[in-house]
Design a protein around this motif. Structure first.
Motif, PDB file in Angstrom:
ATOM      1  N   UNK A  36       0.460  45.598 -35.654  1.00  0.00           N
ATOM      2  CA  UNK A  36      -0.871  46.006 -35.244  1.00  0.00           C
ATOM      3  C   UNK A  36      -1.321  47.199 -36.067  1.00  0.00           C
ATOM      4  N   UNK A  37      -2.567  47.161 -36.535  1.00  0.00           N
ATOM      5  CA  UNK A  37      -3.148  48.273 -37.278  1.00  0.00           C
ATOM      6  C   UNK A  37      -4.513  48.584 -36.678  1.00  0.00           C
ATOM      7  N   UNK A  59      -6.780  41.113 -33.517  1.00  0.00           N
ATOM      8  CA  UNK A  59      -7.298  41.169 -34.863  1.00  0.00           C
ATOM      9  C   UNK A  59      -8.587  40.420 -35.077  1.00  0.00           C
ATOM     10  N   UNK A  60      -9.395  40.961 -35.976  1.00  0.00           N
ATOM     11  CA  UNK A  60     -10.624  40.279 -36.354  1.00  0.00           C
ATOM     12  C   UNK A  60     -10.326  39.094 -37.247  1.00  0.00           C
ATOM     13  N   UNK A  61      -9.426  39.254 -38.187  1.00  0.00           N
ATOM     14  CA  UNK A  61      -9.297  38.209 -39.190  1.00  0.00           C
ATOM     15  C   UNK A  61      -7.896  37.706 -39.399  1.00  0.00           C
ATOM     16  N   UNK A  63      -5.157  31.854 -31.856  1.00  0.00           N
ATOM     17  CA  UNK A  63      -6.488  32.435 -31.667  1.00  0.00           C
ATOM     18  C   UNK A  63      -6.398  33.748 -30.881  1.00  0.00           C
ATOM     19  N   UNK A  64      -5.502  33.789 -29.884  1.00  0.00           N
ATOM     20  CA  UNK A  64      -5.357  35.004 -29.090  1.00  0.00           C
ATOM     21  C   UNK A  64      -4.955  36.188 -29.957  1.00  0.00           C
ATOM     22  N   UNK A  65      -4.179  35.929 -31.004  1.00  0.00           N
ATOM     23  CA  UNK A  65      -3.781  37.003 -31.903  1.00  0.00           C
ATOM     24  C   UNK A  65      -4.908  37.428 -32.846  1.00  0.00           C
ATOM     25  N   UNK A 105      -6.259  45.503 -34.901  1.00  0.00           N
ATOM     26  CA  UNK A 105      -6.147  44.154 -35.447  1.00  0.00           C
ATOM     27  C   UNK A 105      -4.745  43.913 -35.969  1.00  0.00           C
ATOM     28  N   UNK A 106      -4.418  42.674 -36.208  1.00  0.00           N
ATOM     29  CA  UNK A 106      -3.110  42.328 -36.745  1.00  0.00           C
ATOM     30  C   UNK A 106      -3.158  42.270 -38.257  1.00  0.00           C
ATOM     31  N   UNK A 107      -2.276  43.014 -38.872  1.00  0.00           N
ATOM     32  CA  UNK A 107      -2.119  42.941 -40.316  1.00  0.00           C
ATOM     33  C   UNK A 107      -1.191  41.775 -40.614  1.00  0.00           C
TER      34      UNK A 107
END
Length: 691
Positions: free
Chosen positions: A83-84, A19-21, A47-49, A72-74
């Motif tokens: 994951x989305x 994920x970006x954010x 951070x890895x996520x 990215x992770x929602x």
């Protein structure tokens, strides 16, 4: 592509939906003050996520923009992380800060494509109520706005292409279930008969204006990888006898006449044929073929689109050819292939058959497309300290310019340096290479805790790409060695086949010689050695567990300790036979048993932590349960951790993070190296489970 899919034994299991954010969670709230000597932050599991995964660049018809996907992770609801994947667009000339996200929400998109006039973007996304949702084709304007649903194929759409005139969709989809089947399903009258009633994917056309659909193919096969000819009169596609993964190598490329529905084999060949691509003028078709199953070299061919004898282009080229991408003038074909630890772009001269490398050996570069005017190539580019981003280049590939920076925040973090290392195997003196990722602030003057991490496959390789697992370990003071032992890809067919009928011998000695080489360099502390791996890496760490007491702790993941039972449990039976005499275990018992860690399980004394997904179909969970039970009843310190809903490659962020954290806590205890990136609460909770 058979090799890519089956390098999945079994290759990559650190499938990280990134994920970006994504928000920072409690795993590192108490360690946020920890920094490297240069003052940068430490890279932990939270951070890895956050790391964004960039893929699928598609250049617009006019070459001005590139559409791509970002996984990215929602984390809006922390208890339901998932994951989305969303659609982004960036100018082909950059800059990176001009990239824009085009889709949002909880639904993932895939299969991105531009309309021929460049006015629309198309993709697949689920439509319908959640429990009955099926992927359908959606359109949105290339300048943004709300997408709208185009197809309503009852069983959903697996893949598609827009016709060259922009009026018709070519769909890959299964036939809708009958009313009787639907009724029985609702009544839960749904018994399954093994190897019967396959859902075969076929070709369909969908009229964009009217919504009328028509089935094009109806053969005793399942279809994939379909592509329109430049004039829209024909389609190339690939078939397999069934959708079973075990049949993935039994591929045949076909050409279909859209007007009358007739189809013919692309070439008459005994070997599998697949990945067929039209030249820009429609006169030629490039395709891939190999002489055997999975581990043999993929060769690039071209053939007249009307039929005839094929021409072999990469016969003298020792590496695998990848997906062919034609130059606009038809004189060259570009493709990507792994070369030792790098992924490189190559060009094949159609006239002469000569192959030349275009990119270097210190990164992973994959070409994805070339603009219609032939001036711009796009693809993905990454290295051990930079996750994949998009690049643009001219066709010389002399300078790859990154046009996205999806993980700009990583500049605030200290990352471990990686380098290619080489050593001689004790098996036969063969040179073996691999990747050593060093702990932060490592200067080579002192020995550090060391982890051996064999890759999955075995038909795979560790590459010079960004690896969140290795960076987590580097931040926590470990050196990690990823050996590309015999049987790995990237060194030609002879090396890739060198572990046939030899699992646990040559590859084991390759790995252990690498460990000794790191000790001899004065890098690895011989009193603080550990090992972990997934899939074939799980097999290898189980084998190591039974062969040596040199390691202080070992963590096999999704490993296969009993090859006899594994054969019947897995979904890739044919793949196993390649390495075990080309026979089933009941016709070759001794070979299967001699290469099974279970034969030697009585030797195990090392503390062992076994990890496995409960829904694994590649290496089903009874494999790990068998190894666990043997160690448990022999009173070897052992822990078995299983993950609900997870198949061979994990997808749920909480499970992915838990696995990373358990590695840190487990090796932290037995290698006397407590985690520094995770919170005290996490360490204390997971420590209670340790053997």
């Amino acid at each position: 592509m058979a090799k890519l899919v089956l390098g999945i034994l079994i290759a990559a299991a650190f499938v990280t939906p990134l994920s970006v954010g994504a928000r920072q969670n409690s795993s590192n709230q108490e360690t946020s003050a920890a920094r490297s000597k240069n003052g940068k932050k430490l890279f932990g599991t939270a951070e890895a996520l956050r790391v964004a995964r960039v893929s699928s660049p598609r250049i617009s018809p006019d070459g001005s923009r590139v559409a791509y996907l970002v996984a990215e992770n929602d984390t809006e609801q922390e208890q339901e992380w998932k994951s989305v994947t969303h659609l982004w667009v960036v100018p082909a000339a950059g800059p990176a800060d001009a990239a824009r996200q085009f889709t949002r929400g909880e639904k993932s998109v895939s299969n991105v494509e531009w309309s021929p006039d460049g006015k629309l973007l198309a993709f697949t996304m689920d439509a319908g109520e959640e429990k009955d949702a099926k992927p359908q084709v959606w359109f949105m304007y290339a300048d943004g706005g709300e997408p709208w649903q185009v197809t309503k194929h009852k069983s959903g759409v697996r893949g598609f292409q827009i016709s060259p005139d922009g009026k018709t969709l070519l769909l890959m989809a299964t036939a809708p279930v009958s009313e009787e089947e639907e009724k029985r399903g609702k009544q839960k009258d749904d018994a399954v008969v093994a190897d019967h009633d396959f859902k075969m994917v076929q070709l369909w056309t969908w009229n964009i204006a009217t919504g009328e659909e028509k089935q094009l193919s109806n053969g005793d096969f399942t279809v994939s990888d379909a592509h329109w000819s430049p004039d829209g009169s024909h389609v190339v596609f690939t078939t397999n006898p069934t959708p079973r993964l075990d049949d993935i190598a039994l591929q045949t490329a076909w050409v279909l006449d859209v007007a009358d529905g007739t189809q013919r084999k692309l070439v008459e060949a005994a070997d599998p044929t697949h990945t067929a691509r039209w030249s820009r003028d429609g006169k030629w078709i490039a395709y891939l073929s190999s002489p055997g199953l999975f581990i043999y070299k993929e060769t690039l061919f071209v053939v007249d689109a009307k039929g005839g004898a094929p021409k072999k282009l990469s016969g003298s080229f020792d590496l695998n050819a990848g997906e062919p991408i034609w130059s606009p003038d038809g004189k060259e074909i570009y493709f990507s292939s792994d070369d030792h630890e790098a992924l490189r772009v190559f060009a094949a001269d159609v006239a002469t058959g000569t192959i030349r490398p275009l990119t270097g050996t210190t990164a992973v570069a994959s070409v994805a497309g070339i603009s219609a005017n032939g001036q711009t190539a796009v693809g993905t580019l990454g290295d051990p300290t930079h996750p994949d981003d998009l690049f643009r280049s001219d066709l010389s590939f002399g300078s790859l310019e990154r046009i996205t920076n999806q993980n700009a925040w990583l500049s605030e973090y200290a990352l471990g340096a990686s380098e290619v290392v080489r050593w001689k195997s004790s098996k036969d003196g063969m040179e073996i290479d691999g990747i050593a990722t060093k702990p932060l602030d490592f200067d080579g003057t002192h020995k550090v805790p060391f982890l051996l991490n064999p890759h999955g496959g075995p038909t795979g390789a560790s590459l010079l790409s960004f690896n969140p697992t290795e960076q987590i370990m580097a931040a926590n003071g470990y050196m990690v060695l990823q050996p590309n032992f015999r049987g790995s890809s990237g060194r030609g067919e002879k090396f890739a086949t060198a572990n046939q009928n030899d699992w646990g011998d040559g590859d084991y000695k390759d790995d252990m010689s690498g460990v000794q080489a790191m000790v001899d360099k004065g890098w690895a502390d011989p009193d603080r050695l550990g090992a972990f791996g997934w899939s074939y890496g799980g097999f290898m760490t189980m084998w190591i567990d039974t062969q040596t007491d040199r390691f202080k702790a070992i963590s096999p993941g999704a490993g296969l300790p009993d090859l006899y039972s594994m054969y019947s449990q897995t979904d890739i039976h044919r793949y196993l036979t390649i390495f075990l005499g080309m026979k089933a275990p009941w016709d070759n018992f001794q070979e299967y048993w001699d290469h099974s860690p279970m034969k030697f399980v009585g030797n195990v004394k090392t503390p062992t932590m076994i990890l496995h997904g409960q829904a694994d179909t590649r290496v089903p969970i009874p494999q790990s349960e068998e190894f666990y039970r043997a160690l448990y009843e022999r009173h070897v310190p052992v822990e078995l951790v299983t993950y609900p809903r997870e198949n061979h490659g994990f997808v749920e962020p909480h499970h992915i993070q838990d696995r990373w954290q358990r590695y840190l806590v487990f090796f932290g205890k037995y290698l006397n190296n407590p985690p520094v990136t995770e919170s005290k609460a996490v360490v204390e909770r997971l420590s209670k489970d340790l053997p």
